[in-house]
Design an enzyme around this catalytic site. Sequence first.
Site, PDB file in Angstrom:
ATOM      1  CG  ASP A   1     -11.665  30.861  -3.417  1.00  0.00           C
ATOM      2  OD1 ASP A   1     -12.413  31.766  -3.007  1.00  0.00           O
ATOM      3  OD2 ASP A   1     -11.217  30.820  -4.572  1.00  0.00           O
TER       4      ASP A   1
ATOM      5  NE  ARG B   1     -17.098  31.550   0.203  1.00  0.00           N
ATOM      6  CZ  ARG B   1     -16.414  31.273  -0.901  1.00  0.00           C
ATOM      7  NH1 ARG B   1     -15.109  31.539  -0.960  1.00  0.00           N
ATOM      8  NH2 ARG B   1     -17.025  30.729  -1.952  1.00  0.00           N
TER       9      ARG B   1
ATOM     10  CD  GLN C   1     -13.046  36.911  -9.118  1.00  0.00           C
ATOM     11  OE1 GLN C   1     -13.731  37.898  -8.845  1.00  0.00           O
ATOM     12  NE2 GLN C   1     -13.441  35.681  -8.833  1.00  0.00           N
TER      13      GLN C   1
ATOM     14  CB  SER D   1      -8.475  29.706 -11.326  1.00  0.00           C
ATOM     15  OG  SER D   1      -9.031  30.129 -10.112  1.00  0.00           O
TER      16      SER D   1
ATOM     17  CE  LYS E   1     -13.190  35.164  -2.333  1.00  0.00           C
ATOM     18  NZ  LYS E   1     -12.626  34.881  -3.681  1.00  0.00           N
TER      19      LYS E   1
END
Length: 455
Positions: free
Chosen positions: A336, A367, A185, A35, A363
């Site tokens: 994450d 996931r 984001q 990031s 994602k």
Amino acid sequence: MTSKPTDQTIMVAKPASFKPSGPLTGQIMVPGDKSISHRSLILSALAIGKSQITGLLEGEDVLATAAALRAMGATIEKKGDVWTVHGVGVGGLMQPETAIDLGNSGTSVRLLMGLVASHDISVTFTGDASLSKRPMGRVIEPLSAMGAEFTARMSSDGKACLPLTVRGLCPAVPLEYRLPVASAQVKSAILLAGLNMPGVTRVIEPVPTRDHSETMLKGFGADLTVEMDKDSNRIITLAGEAELSPQKIKVPGDPSSAAFPVVAALLVPGSDIVVENVGINPTRAGLFTILQQMGGDISFKKKRTVGGEPVADIHVKHSKLNGINVPADIAPSMIDEFPILFIAAALAEGTTTTSGLHELRVKESDRLKQMAEGLRIIGVELAEKEDGLAIIGSGGAPLPGGTNMPAIETALDHRIAMSFAVAGLATASGLTIDDIAPVETSFPGFADLMKTLAS
């Protein structure tokens, strides 16, 4: 509107097997924070003058951002361990000659959509098969309200996806926007757009997300404030027509990458490792908190601040873990890391339950679905819900595994691949994943590093 698909990045599958090892020992460093690496390049490209970055993650995702910024006029070079960026200034981005291929990087495309939205240029973004399935509507909505125009391919279920063209507006229209979902984001895209327009852009964040954009924007000289209102919302206010000053940036190790050797050490008997120079920003460190609550022997040594970010060396020893109910409100600080948490839960004593994880379904892959399917293959009992998993742990006993079982499908998802690589170390006879190649997007050298710990 729709556009015709363009050629997409082709990745050659690389199956790999992972088997039980002896104790993991030693001191290691993980690659730079993904990031922070993206944002270091982007903000340096918007500064006037020369910025220098050390510790930059040299994974495919970050390199895609660097290539995109070069295509829009920034000069970005590497000499030794130092990346040098000669910025073009806020408002100085140039029209790229061709479409920009961002590979697998959702962060790249969403942040760059914001960057382009307030410049008088038109940019087409493409990506690989995985990125081309990811919905972009949550970013398109606020940026359209600022005046940008979008042409995107529409998926079969009516979602705007890549290939996608952004036509920026300059001057764009300042916006006050309340985030409907917790998304760093989306927040960052709006703030980047707000840099190049007159007036004030304001983002209202009901649920805190990683705050690297705010910290780094202030570090580069932007007029940005963060306050809490009476309802505990974070109010981020940015004054536009910013002038950013070049910086020297040292990127800390990525906590999302550190998560994999940390969990591996917790699971493999006799392990004792130190992961050096890891960022422990509270908006990113939720996994370590949960693992400690499960009984993990994790301690933080040599705490310090580097470039405004808290950093520490993480000392981890093999531990007996206990299942817990993971509170939904911690999800933004470890979104994450849930795939690798599910592996830890599979070896814990009792049941671990998670909820509030709708975000995991959009994602790099779905996931929740991919992890549930893979865990079942290696013998884990679980229940899949719409917003989480309930996993019944083995109590520390090795999972069956077996290379005669079907290969685990990674769905072009680097975190799925690394999670099951760690799981292979905690099985009786190993497992095979269908593709290790996507790991290069975020953790170059992952397999070799894990072998180093086991040698």
